[in-house]
Scaffold this active site. Structure first.
Site, mmCIF file in Angstrom:
data_model
loop_
_atom_site.group_PDB
_atom_site.id
_atom_site.type_symbol
_atom_site.label_atom_id
_atom_site.label_comp_id
_atom_site.label_asym_id
_atom_site.label_seq_id
_atom_site.Cartn_x
_atom_site.Cartn_y
_atom_site.Cartn_z
ATOM 1 N N HIS A 1 -8.943 -0.896 -8.593
ATOM 2 C CA HIS A 1 -8.653 0.216 -7.684
ATOM 3 C C HIS A 1 -7.636 1.181 -8.304
ATOM 4 O O HIS A 1 -7.815 2.406 -8.235
ATOM 5 C CB HIS A 1 -8.135 -0.339 -6.358
ATOM 6 N N ASP B 1 0.843 -1.198 0.000
ATOM 7 C CA ASP B 1 0.000 0.000 0.000
ATOM 8 C C ASP B 1 0.875 1.243 0.000
ATOM 9 O O ASP B 1 1.766 1.371 0.833
ATOM 10 C CB ASP B 1 -0.899 -0.006 1.236
#
Length: 322
Positions: A218, A145
């Site tokens: 995403h 991330d």
């Protein structure tokens, strides 16, 4: 030269997020704490300077005019709730954000304790999340991330307000959301299907080529391009959290940006869809349960606050503070 808060820092091993609402009539207590945050952080960090304790303070739209006179940051407004065909991004209460980071949990905990002790009776903590580094900067879905965060000067240009709002130059905006994951459903997906949801490979953390990256992934929906064709960036400081006994597993999204417009466009794409995508597929496995927007003033602002409403004291951005 304006001194900003410690927004752009190396990844932390431990984080505490505190979101609080201010009790009417206790604004002076909050102002006193805001002026002392830097000193409290130094008192705790002095014990272990090598562990890089930082504290970023954000201030919400609803409480701004109760705390300060003078101009408001141009981009400060309540978090915009989004209701799409399939998923919802709620707007939840939040006047103050304290984002505490360090290499060690105990430093964050001690500073959080001191902050809440000073604010006892003046605020209500409406959200408290103790988060942690998970392996090589991965979330609990198993993916790295924040690997596309800008670095160095591009990071500062993406995060800090410039001459477009000179009264608040060197400040920033921060959006926070708490997401809970349906891990059993996620783990039932094969890795190659998970990669299509995210838009990156799981093991190697390589972005999928355009031909293989679904429109509802995403990565596809959170890549924002400006009028000049360049990508508009934010700095994500997301952290995983969880309570294994309760089966709670999540990601605390926190995105710093020069203007909230960029983050808000990302969220609109995710929840309302864009082009051929009706929504971000990650939302089929991750549910947003909070949503707040804050202005992050400069360290100089916190050291020398504008006058309080009703006060005759001079001050405030652009005012006579001599």
């Amino acid at each position: 030269m304006v001194e900003s808060q410690a927004v752009v820092v190396p990844p932390a091993g431990a984080t505490i997020f505190l979101v609080a609402t201010v009790t009417p009539g206790h604004e002076d207590t909050v102002r006193g704490l805001l002026e002392d945050v830097a000193g409290l952080r130094r008192s705790v960090a002095y014990r272990a300077p090598e562990d890089l304790l930082t504290c970023v303070v954000g201030i919400g739209s609803a409480v701004w005019d109760r705390l300060f006179t003078g101009p408001r940051p141009r981009g400060l407004h309540p978090f915009v709730e989004l209701t799409g065909e399939h998923h919802r991004a709620p707007s939840t209460p939040g006047d103050l954000l304290f984002h505490l980071r360090a290499r060690r949990t105990d430093l964050c905990f001690e500073l959080a304790r001191l902050l809440t002790e000073r604010l006892r009776g003046a605020v209500t903590v409406v959200d408290e999340v103790h988060a942690f580094r998970y392996f090589d900067e991965r979330d609990l879905l198993g993916f790295v991330d924040g690997s596309e965060n800008p670095q160095g000067r591009p990071a500062h240009e993406s995060v800090f307000i410039g001459e477009e709002d000179p009264d608040f130059r060197g400040g920033s905006y921060v959006t926070v959301q708490k997401y809970l994951h349906d891990l059993p459903a996620w783990q039932a997906l094969p890795d190659d299907e998970q990669a299509k949801v995210i838009g990156r490979t799981k093991a190697a953390n390589v972005e999928l080529p355009d031909g293989a990256k679904p429109a509802d992934s995403h990565v596809a929906l959170t890549t924002i391009t400006g009028e000049d064709g360049g990508e508009r960036k934010i700095v994500r400081e997301n952290m995983p959290f969880g309570t294994v006994g309760e089966g709670e597993f999540g990601t605390y999204f926190i995105g710093y940006a020069r203007t909230p417009d960029v983050t808000e466009q990302m969220l609109r794409n995710m929840f309302l869809g864009e082009g051929r995508a009706t929504h971000d597929r990650i939302l089929d496995f991750s549910t947003a349960i909070t949503g707040c927007l804050f202005h992050v003033p400069t360290a100089d602002f916190l050291d020398d606050l504008p006058a309080a409403p009703g006060s005759l004291e001079p001050g405030g951005p652009g005012g006579d503070r001599s």
